[in-house]
Motif scaffolding. Sequence first.
Motif, PDB file in Angstrom:
ATOM      1  N   ALA A 154       0.843  -1.194   0.000  1.00  0.00           N
ATOM      2  CA  ALA A 154       0.000   0.000   0.000  1.00  0.00           C
ATOM      3  C   ALA A 154       0.879   1.246   0.000  1.00  0.00           C
ATOM      4  O   ALA A 154       1.866   1.316   0.727  1.00  0.00           O
ATOM      5  CB  ALA A 154      -0.902  -0.010   1.226  1.00  0.00           C
ATOM      6  N   SER A 156       0.537   4.160   1.222  1.00  0.00           N
ATOM      7  CA  SER A 156      -0.073   5.079   2.179  1.00  0.00           C
ATOM      8  C   SER A 156       0.880   6.204   2.540  1.00  0.00           C
ATOM      9  O   SER A 156       2.100   6.027   2.566  1.00  0.00           O
ATOM     10  CB  SER A 156      -0.466   4.317   3.449  1.00  0.00           C
ATOM     11  N   HIS A 292      -5.204   4.911  -0.632  1.00  0.00           N
ATOM     12  CA  HIS A 292      -4.449   3.899   0.113  1.00  0.00           C
ATOM     13  C   HIS A 292      -4.364   4.276   1.599  1.00  0.00           C
ATOM     14  O   HIS A 292      -4.509   3.411   2.481  1.00  0.00           O
ATOM     15  CB  HIS A 292      -3.029   3.776  -0.458  1.00  0.00           C
ATOM     16  N   THR A 293      -4.149   5.556   1.851  1.00  0.00           N
ATOM     17  CA  THR A 293      -4.036   6.034   3.229  1.00  0.00           C
ATOM     18  C   THR A 293      -5.344   5.831   3.976  1.00  0.00           C
ATOM     19  O   THR A 293      -5.360   5.371   5.130  1.00  0.00           O
ATOM     20  CB  THR A 293      -3.647   7.524   3.253  1.00  0.00           C
ATOM     21  N   ALA A 295      -7.837   3.664   3.345  1.00  0.00           N
ATOM     22  CA  ALA A 295      -8.129   2.249   3.576  1.00  0.00           C
ATOM     23  C   ALA A 295      -7.284   1.695   4.723  1.00  0.00           C
ATOM     24  O   ALA A 295      -7.780   0.946   5.580  1.00  0.00           O
ATOM     25  CB  ALA A 295      -7.869   1.453   2.301  1.00  0.00           C
ATOM     26  N   THR A 296      -6.017   2.075   4.755  1.00  0.00           N
ATOM     27  CA  THR A 296      -5.126   1.612   5.825  1.00  0.00           C
ATOM     28  C   THR A 296      -5.571   2.161   7.176  1.00  0.00           C
ATOM     29  O   THR A 296      -5.601   1.430   8.181  1.00  0.00           O
ATOM     30  CB  THR A 296      -3.674   2.039   5.543  1.00  0.00           C
ATOM     31  N   THR A 312     -14.750   1.873   0.829  1.00  0.00           N
ATOM     32  CA  THR A 312     -13.793   2.202  -0.232  1.00  0.00           C
ATOM     33  C   THR A 312     -14.241   1.728  -1.607  1.00  0.00           C
ATOM     34  O   THR A 312     -13.668   2.150  -2.619  1.00  0.00           O
ATOM     35  CB  THR A 312     -12.418   1.570   0.067  1.00  0.00           C
ATOM     36  N   TYR A 323      -3.933  -3.688   2.145  1.00  0.00           N
ATOM     37  CA  TYR A 323      -4.227  -2.796   3.267  1.00  0.00           C
ATOM     38  C   TYR A 323      -4.248  -3.561   4.580  1.00  0.00           C
ATOM     39  O   TYR A 323      -3.792  -3.065   5.611  1.00  0.00           O
ATOM     40  CB  TYR A 323      -5.571  -2.091   3.041  1.00  0.00           C
ATOM     41  N   ARG A 326      -0.699  -4.170   5.629  1.00  0.00           N
ATOM     42  CA  ARG A 326      -0.095  -2.961   6.198  1.00  0.00           C
ATOM     43  C   ARG A 326      -0.606  -2.721   7.618  1.00  0.00           C
ATOM     44  O   ARG A 326       0.167  -2.412   8.535  1.00  0.00           O
ATOM     45  CB  ARG A 326      -0.407  -1.765   5.302  1.00  0.00           C
ATOM     46  N   SER A 327      -1.922  -2.853   7.802  1.00  0.00           N
ATOM     47  CA  SER A 327      -2.491  -2.590   9.130  1.00  0.00           C
ATOM     48  C   SER A 327      -2.021  -3.631  10.148  1.00  0.00           C
ATOM     49  O   SER A 327      -1.761  -3.300  11.306  1.00  0.00           O
ATOM     50  CB  SER A 327      -4.024  -2.583   9.057  1.00  0.00           C
TER      51      SER A 327
END
Length: 346
Positions: A154, A156, A292-293, A295-296, A312, A323, A326-327
Amino acid sequence: MSYSFGNNSLPPIKLIPLDDRTAASATISKKLSGKTAKIKAPIDIRWVKVQEFLRSSNIRPNSRKLYERELKRFLGWTELHYQELRPRHLGHYKEYLMEDVQTDAGKALTKNSINSALTALKSFFKWLTLTYPDMISTNPTVGVKFEKVPLPPAQSLTSQQMQQVWEALEFLGETKQRDTALVHILSHGLRAGEIVDLNVGAFDGKLLFLADTKTDEPRLVPLRKESRETLGNYLSWREEQGEQMMSTSPLIVSHHNSRKGERLSYHGIYFAIEKIGELANIPNLHPHQFRHTYATELLLLGVDPSHAKRLTGHQSEKAFRRYTLRSEQEAAIAAYYRAIGEEKVE
């Protein structure tokens, strides 16, 4: 009984020129009355079907250009008619893309570029077999596999980068009101193309209603309080400038001299964000990074993934997985610093 004819008893022969629409004139050129009849080049029925596909399918402008380019390349590669194509031919074409086609810089196509070309072909032949089953009953692209591409991370923006964006907006001139509203909308996960299509009537003071989306599924996007107020102030500012606001008026308008007051275009959004990136000292900033930011952030806030996907407008589990990865990573890092009694380092 016998008949005899004199030299002048037969009627004179009259030459009648063939109409240039007959089959004869389509295959041969003759001199008639001292002029050469023009022969029209035969119409490639294959390209006619491509044009029909591009007109009838719900394809976004950028995708339409890509599809047109890739289908034109394919038709230049083979002279076979659609009903003559077999899976092996498409397999050979994929090999051609991988081994022979090069970019303007002289490099081989990337796996993503090859997959884009295959996507265009698969979409076209799926449409063709459904629309004209008498012409082609079997889709020759079914057995052609996409290249395996690692899931990209992502893109982000960090909290520091977002702060730089908000600060950069203060240095804008005429477009400050517009671009501030634009960034607020982008920071709620909307695609640039979705923003282009939004009208004033799509905003009810709290939510944005997206009727036309990439997935063809309408969705509602709730806005934060600050974003609601910013968007409302932007619309009020436009009225103060003398604009007659209607529900069908574009939500975001252009400030370009040749398009002033018209709907802000897809490229206009990219240009505006690129300019903000320069002021914020964020190289290559583009609109999709805000998506992207968003969703993360939803996942980091603990929002259920199914709800986050709905907000989203994602349909693909694979695309959304970037995502969640990343989270999960961010959560693991935060847990580590909590465990050792230190503050997380940005």
